[in-house]
Design a protein around this motif. Structure first.
Motif, PDB file in Angstrom:
ATOM      1  N   PHE A 134       0.813  -1.210   0.000  1.00  0.00           N
ATOM      2  CA  PHE A 134       0.000   0.000   0.000  1.00  0.00           C
ATOM      3  C   PHE A 134       0.848   1.262   0.000  1.00  0.00           C
ATOM      4  CE2 PHE A 134      -3.163  -2.823   2.148  1.00  0.00           C
ATOM      5  CZ  PHE A 134      -4.063  -2.830   1.104  1.00  0.00           C
ATOM      6  N   GLY A 135       2.072   1.184   0.465  1.00  0.00           N
ATOM      7  CA  GLY A 135       2.933   2.355   0.574  1.00  0.00           C
ATOM      8  C   GLY A 135       4.386   1.931   0.670  1.00  0.00           C
ATOM      9  N   PRO A 136       5.232   2.817   1.136  1.00  0.00           N
ATOM     10  CA  PRO A 136       6.658   2.468   1.271  1.00  0.00           C
ATOM     11  C   PRO A 136       6.861   1.331   2.260  1.00  0.00           C
ATOM     12  CG  PRO A 136       6.314   4.824   1.519  1.00  0.00           C
ATOM     13  CD  PRO A 136       4.962   4.185   1.496  1.00  0.00           C
ATOM     14  N   GLY A 137       7.811   0.505   1.953  1.00  0.00           N
ATOM     15  CA  GLY A 137       8.109  -0.635   2.818  1.00  0.00           C
ATOM     16  C   GLY A 137       8.037  -1.915   2.030  1.00  0.00           C
ATOM     17  N   GLY A 138       7.605  -2.947   2.643  1.00  0.00           N
ATOM     18  CA  GLY A 138       7.474  -4.231   1.973  1.00  0.00           C
ATOM     19  C   GLY A 138       8.595  -5.164   2.338  1.00  0.00           C
ATOM     20  N   GLY A 139       8.897  -6.066   1.416  1.00  0.00           N
ATOM     21  CA  GLY A 139       9.866  -7.111   1.668  1.00  0.00           C
ATOM     22  C   GLY A 139      11.276  -6.616   1.875  1.00  0.00           C
ATOM     23  N   PHE A 140      11.679  -5.606   1.116  1.00  0.00           N
ATOM     24  CA  PHE A 140      13.062  -5.142   1.220  1.00  0.00           C
ATOM     25  C   PHE A 140      13.319  -4.465   2.557  1.00  0.00           C
ATOM     26  CE2 PHE A 140      16.576  -2.203   0.464  1.00  0.00           C
ATOM     27  CZ  PHE A 140      17.521  -3.084  -0.025  1.00  0.00           C
ATOM     28  N   VAL A 141      12.498  -3.498   2.905  1.00  0.00           N
ATOM     29  CA  VAL A 141      12.703  -2.772   4.159  1.00  0.00           C
ATOM     30  C   VAL A 141      12.427  -3.679   5.360  1.00  0.00           C
ATOM     31  CG1 VAL A 141      11.977  -0.775   5.504  1.00  0.00           C
ATOM     32  CG2 VAL A 141      12.149  -0.601   3.036  1.00  0.00           C
ATOM     33  N   GLY A 142      11.407  -4.520   5.252  1.00  0.00           N
ATOM     34  CA  GLY A 142      11.137  -5.467   6.329  1.00  0.00           C
ATOM     35  C   GLY A 142      12.284  -6.437   6.536  1.00  0.00           C
ATOM     36  N   GLY A 143      12.885  -6.895   5.442  1.00  0.00           N
ATOM     37  CA  GLY A 143      14.044  -7.782   5.533  1.00  0.00           C
ATOM     38  C   GLY A 143      15.248  -7.103   6.151  1.00  0.00           C
ATOM     39  N   LEU A 144      15.452  -5.839   5.802  1.00  0.00           N
ATOM     40  CA  LEU A 144      16.572  -5.099   6.407  1.00  0.00           C
ATOM     41  C   LEU A 144      16.351  -4.891   7.902  1.00  0.00           C
ATOM     42  CD1 LEU A 144      17.453  -2.401   3.722  1.00  0.00           C
ATOM     43  CD2 LEU A 144      18.754  -4.426   4.345  1.00  0.00           C
ATOM     44  N   LEU A 145      15.115  -4.612   8.292  1.00  0.00           N
ATOM     45  CA  LEU A 145      14.835  -4.451   9.720  1.00  0.00           C
ATOM     46  C   LEU A 145      15.031  -5.763  10.479  1.00  0.00           C
ATOM     47  CD1 LEU A 145      11.742  -2.091   9.651  1.00  0.00           C
ATOM     48  CD2 LEU A 145      13.928  -1.640  10.741  1.00  0.00           C
ATOM     49  N   LEU A 197      -6.310 -10.020   0.703  1.00  0.00           N
ATOM     50  CA  LEU A 197      -5.127 -10.826   0.436  1.00  0.00           C
ATOM     51  C   LEU A 197      -4.662 -10.523  -0.977  1.00  0.00           C
ATOM     52  CD1 LEU A 197      -6.244 -14.225   1.999  1.00  0.00           C
ATOM     53  CD2 LEU A 197      -4.775 -12.479   2.997  1.00  0.00           C
ATOM     54  N   ALA A 198      -3.363 -10.246  -1.126  1.00  0.00           N
ATOM     55  CA  ALA A 198      -2.831  -9.818  -2.414  1.00  0.00           C
ATOM     56  C   ALA A 198      -1.612 -10.646  -2.793  1.00  0.00           C
ATOM     57  CB  ALA A 198      -2.452  -8.341  -2.363  1.00  0.00           C
ATOM     58  N   THR A 199      -1.406 -10.811  -4.102  1.00  0.00           N
ATOM     59  CA  THR A 199      -0.223 -11.532  -4.572  1.00  0.00           C
ATOM     60  C   THR A 199       1.041 -10.716  -4.360  1.00  0.00           C
ATOM     61  OG1 THR A 199      -0.562 -10.708  -6.829  1.00  0.00           O
ATOM     62  CG2 THR A 199      -1.514 -12.857  -6.284  1.00  0.00           C
ATOM     63  N   ALA A 200       0.912  -9.405  -4.218  1.00  0.00           N
ATOM     64  CA  ALA A 200       2.087  -8.578  -3.940  1.00  0.00           C
ATOM     65  C   ALA A 200       2.703  -8.939  -2.593  1.00  0.00           C
ATOM     66  CB  ALA A 200       1.709  -7.101  -3.972  1.00  0.00           C
ATOM     67  N   THR A 201       1.880  -9.375  -1.662  1.00  0.00           N
ATOM     68  CA  THR A 201       2.400  -9.790  -0.355  1.00  0.00           C
ATOM     69  C   THR A 201       3.244 -11.051  -0.479  1.00  0.00           C
ATOM     70  OG1 THR A 201       0.427  -8.848   0.666  1.00  0.00           O
ATOM     71  CG2 THR A 201       1.744 -10.331   2.014  1.00  0.00           C
ATOM     72  N   ILE A 202       2.836 -11.959  -1.354  1.00  0.00           N
ATOM     73  CA  ILE A 202       3.623 -13.180  -1.569  1.00  0.00           C
ATOM     74  C   ILE A 202       4.955 -12.827  -2.232  1.00  0.00           C
ATOM     75  CG2 ILE A 202       3.656 -15.441  -2.682  1.00  0.00           C
ATOM     76  CD1 ILE A 202       0.569 -15.355  -2.530  1.00  0.00           C
ATOM     77  N   PHE A 203       4.920 -11.913  -3.203  1.00  0.00           N
ATOM     78  CA  PHE A 203       6.163 -11.458  -3.832  1.00  0.00           C
ATOM     79  C   PHE A 203       7.064 -10.784  -2.800  1.00  0.00           C
ATOM     80  CE2 PHE A 203       8.696  -8.238  -6.025  1.00  0.00           C
ATOM     81  CZ  PHE A 203       9.362  -9.032  -6.944  1.00  0.00           C
ATOM     82  N   ASP A 204       6.474  -9.949  -1.935  1.00  0.00           N
ATOM     83  CA  ASP A 204       7.248  -9.297  -0.875  1.00  0.00           C
ATOM     84  C   ASP A 204       7.858 -10.315   0.083  1.00  0.00           C
ATOM     85  OD1 ASP A 204       6.993  -6.697  -1.699  1.00  0.00           O
ATOM     86  OD2 ASP A 204       5.271  -6.253  -0.421  1.00  0.00           O
ATOM     87  N   LEU A 205       7.168 -11.424   0.319  1.00  0.00           N
ATOM     88  CA  LEU A 205       7.719 -12.478   1.167  1.00  0.00           C
ATOM     89  C   LEU A 205       8.989 -13.058   0.543  1.00  0.00           C
ATOM     90  CD1 LEU A 205       7.524 -14.381   3.633  1.00  0.00           C
ATOM     91  CD2 LEU A 205       6.124 -15.880   2.204  1.00  0.00           C
ATOM     92  N   GLY A 206       8.971 -13.258  -0.772  1.00  0.00           N
ATOM     93  CA  GLY A 206      10.169 -13.737  -1.465  1.00  0.00           C
ATOM     94  C   GLY A 206      11.317 -12.755  -1.350  1.00  0.00           C
ATOM     95  N   VAL A 207      11.025 -11.474  -1.551  1.00  0.00           N
ATOM     96  CA  VAL A 207      12.062 -10.440  -1.421  1.00  0.00           C
ATOM     97  C   VAL A 207      12.575 -10.399   0.010  1.00  0.00           C
ATOM     98  CG1 VAL A 207      12.495  -7.952  -1.572  1.00  0.00           C
ATOM     99  CG2 VAL A 207      11.149  -9.086  -3.341  1.00  0.00           C
ATOM    100  N   TYR A 208      11.681 -10.497   0.978  1.00  0.00           N
ATOM    101  CA  TYR A 208      12.042 -10.497   2.394  1.00  0.00           C
ATOM    102  C   TYR A 208      13.038 -11.618   2.711  1.00  0.00           C
ATOM    103  CZ  TYR A 208      11.248 -10.951   7.460  1.00  0.00           C
ATOM    104  OH  TYR A 208      11.409 -11.047   8.812  1.00  0.00           O
ATOM    105  N   LEU A 209      12.736 -12.821   2.232  1.00  0.00           N
ATOM    106  CA  LEU A 209      13.618 -13.963   2.493  1.00  0.00           C
ATOM    107  C   LEU A 209      14.977 -13.789   1.840  1.00  0.00           C
ATOM    108  CD1 LEU A 209      11.056 -16.901   2.114  1.00  0.00           C
ATOM    109  CD2 LEU A 209      12.015 -15.980   4.223  1.00  0.00           C
ATOM    110  N   VAL A 210      14.998 -13.258   0.620  1.00  0.00           N
ATOM    111  CA  VAL A 210      16.274 -13.038  -0.071  1.00  0.00           C
ATOM    112  C   VAL A 210      17.107 -11.999   0.666  1.00  0.00           C
ATOM    113  CG1 VAL A 210      17.316 -12.127  -2.179  1.00  0.00           C
ATOM    114  CG2 VAL A 210      15.459 -13.770  -2.337  1.00  0.00           C
ATOM    115  N   VAL A 211      16.487 -10.908   1.088  1.00  0.00           N
ATOM    116  CA  VAL A 211      17.234  -9.843   1.773  1.00  0.00           C
ATOM    117  C   VAL A 211      17.792 -10.332   3.107  1.00  0.00           C
ATOM    118  CG1 VAL A 211      16.979  -7.593   2.897  1.00  0.00           C
ATOM    119  CG2 VAL A 211      16.044  -7.953   0.624  1.00  0.00           C
ATOM    120  N   VAL A 212      16.985 -11.052   3.885  1.00  0.00           N
ATOM    121  CA  VAL A 212      17.481 -11.580   5.163  1.00  0.00           C
ATOM    122  C   VAL A 212      18.602 -12.587   4.916  1.00  0.00           C
ATOM    123  CG1 VAL A 212      16.870 -12.961   7.186  1.00  0.00           C
ATOM    124  CG2 VAL A 212      15.351 -11.151   6.431  1.00  0.00           C
TER     125      VAL A 212
END
Length: 140
Positions: free
Chosen positions: A32-43, A111-126
């Motif tokens: 919906f806004g800034p954040g997502g898998g990349f920033v969540g993974g960095l945090l 429920l959105a497919t963007a959340t599943i994509f963000d989960l993939g990005v999150y796992l890669v970043v961590v």
């Protein structure tokens, strides 16, 4: 020689919990806004690095006996799977889809497919961040 930093260790446990909760919040609000898998993974990685600073690598590897290098291909497969899934519905690659559902405890939610994509990005970043940090820390 290892010093006994009881104040750092106690504060790190408390602050790590807060960072992880904020990471989950940022992750869920990402489509919906800034954040997502990349920033969540960095945090999440920053919370784990804080625990590595408070304790040592051997202690953390006994508490969390997980190879972070495995998160990288798993995350890539999850992110790629959301793109390939669009081919089954005859829409362009990485087309975003969503729907409103009623869940038992939560109620109506989207429920959105963007959340599943963000989960993939999150796992890669961590996976990448923690592999780099542990590689640097083990060389000392």
């Amino acid at each position: 020689m290892k010093s006994n930093d009881i104040i750092l260790q106690t504060a790190a446990k408390f602050v790590t919990f807060i960072i992880m909760i904020f990471s989950f919040y940022i992750f869920l609000g990402g489509h919906f806004g800034p954040g997502g898998g990349f920033v969540g993974g960095l945090l999440t990685s920053s919370a784990l690095v804080l625990m590595l600073l408070a304790f040592d690598i051997k202690t953390m590897s006994t508490v969390i006996p997980f190879d972070y290098k495995l998160l990288i291909p798993i995350g890539l497969l999850v992110a790629l799977g959301t793109g390939v899934g669009s081919f089954f519905f005859h829409v362009p690659f990485l087309t975003h889809a969503f729907g409103h559902f009623t869940l038992p405890i939560i109620g109506e939610t989207e429920l959105a497919t963007a959340t599943i994509f963000d989960l993939g990005v999150y796992l890669v970043v961590v996976g990448i961040t923690m592999t780099i940090i542990q590689t640097i820390g083990e060389s000392e």
